[in-house]
Write a protein that holds these residues in place. Structure first.
Motif, PDB file in Angstrom:
ATOM      1  N   VAL A 146      -8.597   6.059   9.686  1.00 24.45           N
ATOM      2  CA  VAL A 146      -8.726   4.675  10.151  1.00 24.45           C
ATOM      3  C   VAL A 146      -8.455   3.712   8.996  1.00 24.45           C
ATOM      4  O   VAL A 146      -7.782   2.680   9.170  1.00 24.45           O
ATOM      5  CB  VAL A 146     -10.133   4.431  10.749  1.00 24.45           C
ATOM      6  CG1 VAL A 146     -10.325   2.957  11.098  1.00 24.45           C
ATOM      7  CG2 VAL A 146     -10.339   5.288  11.991  1.00 24.45           C
ATOM      8  N   ALA A 147      -8.977   4.031   7.794  1.00 28.90           N
ATOM      9  CA  ALA A 147      -8.756   3.168   6.630  1.00 28.90           C
ATOM     10  C   ALA A 147      -7.262   3.081   6.305  1.00 28.90           C
ATOM     11  O   ALA A 147      -6.752   2.020   5.896  1.00 28.90           O
ATOM     12  CB  ALA A 147      -9.542   3.697   5.433  1.00 28.90           C
ATOM     13  N   ARG A 148      -6.542   4.161   6.458  1.00 25.36           N
ATOM     14  CA  ARG A 148      -5.097   4.136   6.223  1.00 25.36           C
ATOM     15  C   ARG A 148      -4.401   3.218   7.229  1.00 25.36           C
ATOM     16  O   ARG A 148      -3.460   2.486   6.877  1.00 25.36           O
ATOM     17  CB  ARG A 148      -4.537   5.560   6.339  1.00 25.36           C
ATOM     18  CG  ARG A 148      -4.921   6.464   5.167  1.00 25.36           C
ATOM     19  CD  ARG A 148      -4.517   7.904   5.415  1.00 25.36           C
ATOM     20  NE  ARG A 148      -4.776   8.740   4.238  1.00 25.36           N
ATOM     21  CZ  ARG A 148      -4.624  10.072   4.222  1.00 25.36           C
ATOM     22  NH1 ARG A 148      -4.240  10.705   5.325  1.00 25.36           N
ATOM     23  NH2 ARG A 148      -4.873  10.746   3.125  1.00 25.36           N
ATOM     24  N   ILE A 149      -4.861   3.263   8.477  1.00 22.97           N
ATOM     25  CA  ILE A 149      -4.268   2.398   9.504  1.00 22.97           C
ATOM     26  C   ILE A 149      -4.556   0.937   9.183  1.00 22.97           C
ATOM     27  O   ILE A 149      -3.672   0.068   9.268  1.00 22.97           O
ATOM     28  CB  ILE A 149      -4.814   2.779  10.893  1.00 22.97           C
ATOM     29  CG1 ILE A 149      -4.327   4.174  11.288  1.00 22.97           C
ATOM     30  CG2 ILE A 149      -4.395   1.754  11.940  1.00 22.97           C
ATOM     31  CD1 ILE A 149      -4.965   4.710  12.550  1.00 22.97           C
ATOM     32  N   VAL A 150      -5.806   0.639   8.792  1.00 21.96           N
ATOM     33  CA  VAL A 150      -6.199  -0.745   8.505  1.00 21.96           C
ATOM     34  C   VAL A 150      -5.434  -1.293   7.305  1.00 21.96           C
ATOM     35  O   VAL A 150      -4.944  -2.429   7.314  1.00 21.96           O
ATOM     36  CB  VAL A 150      -7.715  -0.822   8.248  1.00 21.96           C
ATOM     37  CG1 VAL A 150      -8.110  -2.208   7.757  1.00 21.96           C
ATOM     38  CG2 VAL A 150      -8.485  -0.481   9.512  1.00 21.96           C
ATOM     39  N   SER A 151      -5.317  -0.495   6.253  1.00 19.77           N
ATOM     40  CA  SER A 151      -4.678  -0.964   5.023  1.00 19.77           C
ATOM     41  C   SER A 151      -3.156  -0.840   5.057  1.00 19.77           C
ATOM     42  O   SER A 151      -2.461  -1.484   4.254  1.00 19.77           O
ATOM     43  CB  SER A 151      -5.224  -0.168   3.832  1.00 19.77           C
ATOM     44  OG  SER A 151      -4.850   1.195   3.950  1.00 19.77           O
ATOM     45  N   GLY A 152      -2.641  -0.017   5.957  1.00 20.97           N
ATOM     46  CA  GLY A 152      -1.204   0.227   5.981  1.00 20.97           C
ATOM     47  C   GLY A 152      -0.745   1.197   4.924  1.00 20.97           C
ATOM     48  O   GLY A 152       0.452   1.421   4.756  1.00 20.97           O
ATOM     49  N   ASP A 153      -1.703   1.804   4.180  1.00 19.10           N
ATOM     50  CA  ASP A 153      -1.388   2.764   3.130  1.00 19.10           C
ATOM     51  C   ASP A 153      -1.581   4.166   3.702  1.00 19.10           C
ATOM     52  O   ASP A 153      -2.701   4.676   3.792  1.00 19.10           O
ATOM     53  CB  ASP A 153      -2.310   2.539   1.935  1.00 19.10           C
ATOM     54  CG  ASP A 153      -2.010   3.499   0.780  1.00 19.10           C
ATOM     55  OD1 ASP A 153      -1.063   4.302   0.905  1.00 19.10           O
ATOM     56  OD2 ASP A 153      -2.737   3.444  -0.229  1.00 19.10           O
ATOM     57  N   SER A 154      -0.498   4.817   4.083  1.00 16.59           N
ATOM     58  CA  SER A 154      -0.589   6.130   4.719  1.00 16.59           C
ATOM     59  C   SER A 154      -0.950   7.240   3.737  1.00 16.59           C
ATOM     60  O   SER A 154      -1.224   8.369   4.147  1.00 16.59           O
ATOM     61  CB  SER A 154       0.742   6.468   5.408  1.00 16.59           C
ATOM     62  OG  SER A 154       1.808   6.481   4.463  1.00 16.59           O
ATOM     63  N   HIS A 155      -0.925   6.944   2.450  1.00 15.80           N
ATOM     64  CA  HIS A 155      -1.246   7.953   1.436  1.00 15.80           C
ATOM     65  C   HIS A 155      -2.597   7.682   0.763  1.00 15.80           C
ATOM     66  O   HIS A 155      -2.879   8.249  -0.299  1.00 15.80           O
ATOM     67  CB  HIS A 155      -0.144   7.999   0.367  1.00 15.80           C
ATOM     68  CG  HIS A 155       1.202   8.317   0.927  1.00 15.80           C
ATOM     69  ND1 HIS A 155       1.538   9.564   1.403  1.00 15.80           N
ATOM     70  CD2 HIS A 155       2.314   7.528   1.108  1.00 15.80           C
ATOM     71  CE1 HIS A 155       2.788   9.550   1.840  1.00 15.80           C
ATOM     72  NE2 HIS A 155       3.283   8.328   1.666  1.00 15.80           N
ATOM     73  N   MET A 156      -3.415   6.847   1.358  1.00 16.82           N
ATOM     74  CA  MET A 156      -4.716   6.502   0.747  1.00 16.82           C
ATOM     75  C   MET A 156      -5.576   7.758   0.577  1.00 16.82           C
ATOM     76  O   MET A 156      -5.630   8.625   1.444  1.00 16.82           O
ATOM     77  CB  MET A 156      -5.452   5.492   1.639  1.00 16.82           C
ATOM     78  CG  MET A 156      -6.833   5.114   1.115  1.00 16.82           C
ATOM     79  SD  MET A 156      -7.720   4.035   2.251  1.00 16.82           S
ATOM     80  CE  MET A 156      -6.767   2.539   2.086  1.00 16.82           C
ATOM     81  N   ASP A 157      -6.252   7.846  -0.585  1.00 15.74           N
ATOM     82  CA  ASP A 157      -7.173   8.952  -0.825  1.00 15.74           C
ATOM     83  C   ASP A 157      -8.616   8.437  -0.751  1.00 15.74           C
ATOM     84  O   ASP A 157      -8.853   7.283  -0.384  1.00 15.74           O
ATOM     85  CB  ASP A 157      -6.898   9.608  -2.172  1.00 15.74           C
ATOM     86  CG  ASP A 157      -6.969   8.598  -3.324  1.00 15.74           C
ATOM     87  OD1 ASP A 157      -7.445   7.461  -3.106  1.00 15.74           O
ATOM     88  OD2 ASP A 157      -6.543   8.950  -4.448  1.00 15.74           O
TER      89      ASP A 157
END
Length: 969
Positions: free
Chosen positions: A561-572
């Motif tokens: 969900v955090a990746r979707i919100v931030s637009g960062d698909s590689h978030m760790d």
């Protein structure tokens, strides 16, 4: 958000508006939410109905069951059938599962295994020993399944899986209904065949919706929020803050929790405090109702061997009431009577009620005895004897229902629902007749049954928050959704093998789902259901567990969900930490404009500035005036001068007078207590503050110290009184050991009837100790020259306190009892005070022991005066007084005091009374006296502070009389 399955459902229903459409769901509540949402988002539907597969099959087979004379059993009833069969089978296969292993947990596992086999369409003749890991296990399961099948056939019953036999092979041509399902992948073979037989070709399976969390990609990121909290309570409070702060309508909000049991109580409690109406999809635990609490207290009472403390707990908290038996006596009187009754535990100990007179008021004694007798006669009449092996869960259930009807406050509708649920359980058990069990096993089954009761199962309702779980939430279509508890542990769907039918055995048998398949189905179903979410979604988790004091990891879905919100698909995980922000605690962070949920938040707002704690003392002083008085008391205590906060009382405000005051009197014990610790005297005698008069019980002991001392006193009195009356006056006392032994055994029997012992071993052990004490008493009495004249002599005149003249114009009014008065010779007497403890504190070199040993001297004066004033012996002279220790612990000692220091006695008592009447009630400076004091929790370390100020010059005037007492050794 585009939910294809909703649109598909609407379009299917619109194709033929007049055709009957039946929507099959896991529950009626789920189906109703689907229809309501489709109607709200797409338009009205015509001819649509909702069913569960079970309700539909039952309806379609009901007539056939009636015609054949068969009865359908539910899951609870089949559980008891399996339990009965396992008990029967344990006699033949004791080497595999003996009788003692047939516990609720074991039965539950085998019941689940039998159910899985039945829903897979597998019969006992389909199984062989080769399917199982061991031959014994195979024989046991095949035999259990065979016995289960035979029982159903012989008793003309069927379970749900057996209803397949009552459905026709093909769909009845008369029916033209359309059946709609969301998913058929998770259905076991029997259920799938049921669907085919009922629906035939008229079955439509909807296309799946996008799964969660990828379904959130279609949402505006501004409508997705994330946070973390330090504990479940902090997380719940933050969700409620956001709802209230944003003024979100309650009926547009759904809260989905990962762990329903862990969160629902916290949510329910906070919603009650804040007066926020809620509905709960899985209901509330039975312990949230008065009837449920009363039921659990009753079962705990049985489980604890009838410990009266459990009944007292229920009476104090108000969910038990004995008004059904009589309203003339208040609950508070009843509680005090039970506290003093001496019951404790054990069914037989309730017989002490017949002999108990320790009630609150003498005039209530007979009425209280009658009421308590009626109460416990009624409570025990429904229960088999404790040693009886005829206990069954049904017996306990009937007793529990009777108890709730008579003894609980069933005033609300929710309480009556609990009673109705118990009635339903009893009716279901009557059909299968559970076997007799030990009382422990029966209680365990019934307690688990009660704890599993859930009340107030409700779907979304107008004007109310809706609380659901990850197992059933996300279907309401509300515009605001909060998903709580998204930690890795709570959200993971770990595959656990069935404890009875292992995965390898399931593969060999065939038709049974494996643990990995079950976990995968649960995950897919949950993802598809949460994929229905729309509007604003807030997701949170507990990052720290304050109970176990450990960090918690977020679920992988939270990272997605955090990746979707931030637009960062590689978030760790490091990036997730930044998105989540600061961990929210139990208290509000008090940001400018933040909603203050309750008094706790409002106080923190006053005591902090930008999150930094400020000096909140002025606020406390303004809100609580007692804070000012507390500060004043601290300043006075820190001063060297003793103050009223340390026991120096202003006599013009609070006066105490015992001399020349006909309205008050003292006992010797009270005077000794003042000499021991003036503060203790102030609490106990002046303020009349005492520990609650309750009997404490030790399961390793028959009689407490006071009761044991009373028993010995009774034996000594009965024996000496009888011996002294059997011979004429002037003749020396003749002792009879055999008679003393008879009196001892008779008195022990009387006490045994009054206070039944916890076990024969403990009773025998204590009786032997009592007999040894009596033997010591006999040996000491044989060496005595005097003749006993008076026993339990009351120092009073016509019921009024006796005025005792101590000389030097000092007269005190007092009451008391002298254990024994012996005549040593003409006009010469000696008094005795029996002691059953240790003689260590009675030093032969301490006559008054600084005022803590006055009894011998004052009683000597009082007895001498009583003998003269009554005319019994106008020349009486009490020459000696003794503390008498005729026991093993007392080492057969006698500490005697020659009565030749009466001038000192008068002076000592005068100092004590002067100190009392001038208001000196400071704590003792002998700290060792505080070790076993009842008021230690009130005083704290006051004895240490008093010791420091005792010898200061500024305190000398107020302590002068008290210090004088120290001279009298």
């Amino acid at each position: 958000m585009n939910h294809r399955w909703l649109v598909d459902l609407y379009e299917i229903c619109q194709r033929d508006p007049f055709q009957r459409k039946i929507l099959l769901a896991d529950s009626h509540n789920q189906a109703e939410q689907w229809l309501a949402r489709v109607t709200r988002e797409c338009g009205p539907l015509l001819g649509a109905e909702t069913e569960t597969l079970q309700s539909l099959v039952v309806k379609r087979t009901k007539l056939e069951l009636i015609n054949r004379g068969f009865q359908l059993l539910n899951s609870e009833q089949t559980f008891w059938i399996v339990q009965n069969l396992m008990l029967s089978l344990s006699n033949r296969m004791e080497d595999y599962i003996p009788c003692e292993m047939v516990t609720p947990g074991i039965v539950k596992s085998f019941h689940q295994a039998i159910g899985d086999l039945r829903l897979a369409g597998i019969h006992s003749y389909d199984l062989s020993h080769n399917h199982f890991d061991t031959v014994k296990k195979g024989i046991y399961i095949i035999e259990l399944l065979k016995m289960y099948e035979e029982w159903l056939e012989q008793n003309r019953c069927t379970d749900f899986a057996g209803l397949l036999n009552y459905l026709p092979e093909s769909k009845d041509a008369v029916h033209h209904d359309l059946f709609i399902l969301r998913d058929v992948d998770g259905l076991p073979p029997v259920k799938l065949e049921m669907v085919k037989r009922i629906a035939g070709s008229e079955l439509v399976v909807l296309r799946p919706a996008p799964p969660f969390p990828s379904s959130l990609e279609d949402m505006d990121s501004h409508h997705i929020h994330l946070f973390r909290a330090a504990g479940n309570l902090a997380e719940v409070r933050e969700v409620f803050r956001r709802i209230c702060h944003q003024q979100i309508p309650f009926d547009q909000t759904e809260i989905i929790v990962s762990d329903y049991a862990a969160y629902n109580t916290a949510i329910y409690t906070l919603s009650q405090v804040l007066d926020i109406p809620c509905t709960f999809s899985k209901g509330l635990p039975v312990s949230s109702t008065k009837a449920g609490k009363a039921a659990l207290v009753y079962l705990e009472w049985l489980e604890s061997n009838y410990d009266v403390d459990f009944l007292l707990k229920g009476l104090r908290h108000g969910y038990l009431s004995f008004r059904h038996f009589g309203e003339s006596i208040t609950t508070s009187d009843l509680i005090r009577a039970l506290e003093k009754s001496g019951i404790g535990w054990g069914r037989e100990r309730y017989s002490v009620l017949k002999n108990s007179t320790a009630h609150t008021d003498d005039e209530l004694t007979d009425e209280m005895d009658e009421l308590l007798g009626k109460i416990f006669t009624a409570l025990f009449e429904k229960l088999p004897d404790s040693q009886d092996e005829s206990w069954t869960p049904l017996t306990i259930l009937h007793a529990l229902i009777d108890f709730l009807k008579r003894c609980s406050n069933l005033f609300s509708e929710i309480d009556n629902k609990v009673l109705h649920a118990l009635h339903d359980h009893a009716q279901q058990l009557e059909i299968v007749s559970p076997h007799s069990l030990s009382n422990e096993s029966s209680l365990r089954y019934v307690k688990e049954m009660v704890e599993n009761i859930r009340i107030n199962h409700e779907g979304p309702s107008s004007g109310k928050l809706h609380i659901s779980s990850l197992e059933d939430g996300g279907q309401s279509g509300r515009t605001h959704t909060f998903i709580m508890g998204m930690s890795n542990n709570a959200c993971s769907t770990q595959s656990r093998q069935d404890p009875v039918l292992l995965d390898e055995e399931r593969r060999r048998i065939g038709g049974l789902s494996l643990s990995t398949e079950q976990a995968e189905h649960i995950y897919r179903e949950r993802a598809a259901r949460l994929g229905m979410l729309s509007g604003t979604v807030t997701i949170s988790y507990t990052s720290y567990d304050p109970t176990d004091q450990k960090e918690m990891s977020p679920a992988y879905e939270l990272l997605q969900v955090a990746r979707i919100v931030s637009g960062d698909s590689h978030m760790d995980m490091t990036g997730l930490e930044n998105v989540l922000g600061k961990t929210i605690g139990y208290l509000s962070s008090c940001k400018q404009g933040e909603y203050l949920l309750d008094g706790t938040d409002r106080w923190l707002d006053r005591l902090t500035d930008n999150g930094i704690v400020q000096n909140g003392y002025p606020s406390l002083q303004q809100a609580f005036r007692s804070v000012v008085r507390l500060e004043r008391s601290k300043s006075l205590v820190d001063n060297n001068v003793l103050s009223e906060y340390e026991g120096i009382i202003q006599t013009d405000v609070f006066s105490v007078c015992y001399r020349n005051n006909p309205e008050v009197h003292l006992s010797v014990t009270q005077l000794e207590r003042y000499a021991e610790c003036p503060k203790k005297f102030f609490f106990s005698t002046v303020l009349n503050v005492r520990m609650k008069d309750t009997t404490s019980f030790d399961r390793t002991r028959w009689l407490d110290a006071a009761s044991r001392g009373g028993l010995l006193h009774r034996i000594f009195y009965l024996y000496l009184n009888e011996m002294s009356q059997s011979i004429p006056s002037g003749v020396s006392l003749i002792h009879h050991e055999h008679r003393l032994q008879e009196i001892t055994e008779q008195t022990i029997s009387e006490y045994q009837a009054l206070v039944p012992p916890p076990s024969p071993h403990i009773f025998q052990k204590e009786c032997e100790s009592i007999r040894r004490d009596v033997a010591i008493f006999y040996q000491m009495e044989q060496q005595r020259n005097g003749r006993p004249r008076y026993f339990e002599l009351e120092l009073a005149r016509e019921g009024e306190p006796m005025e005792v003249n101590l000389g030097n114009d000092l007269v005190i009014r007092m009451k008391g009892f002298v254990d024994r008065v012996d005549e040593l010779g003409p006009h010469t007497y000696k008094i005795y005070d029996y002691k059953t403890g240790s003689p260590s504190k009675f030093d032969v070199n301490e006559y008054f022991s600084q005022g803590t040993q006055l009894q011998h001297a004052i009683y000597a004066v009082a007895v001498e005066q009583w003998l003269r004033e009554t005319g019994i012996d106008t020349e009486a002279n009490v020459v000696e007084a003794a503390y008498y220790f005729p026991t093993e612990r007392g080492k057969a000692e006698e500490v005697s005091r020659i009565q030749n220091r009466r001038t000192e006695l008068s002076e000592l008592v005068k100092h004590l009374l002067t100190s009392i009447e001038t208001g000196s009630y400071v704590a003792t400076k002998e700290t060792k006296r505080c070790t076993y004091c009842d008021y230690r929790s009130v005083c704290g370390n006051e004895s240490e502070r008093a010791k420091e100020k005792w010898d200061l010059a500024e305190n000398a005037p107020r302590l002068q009389s008290l210090k004088e007492v120290e001279r009298f050794a």
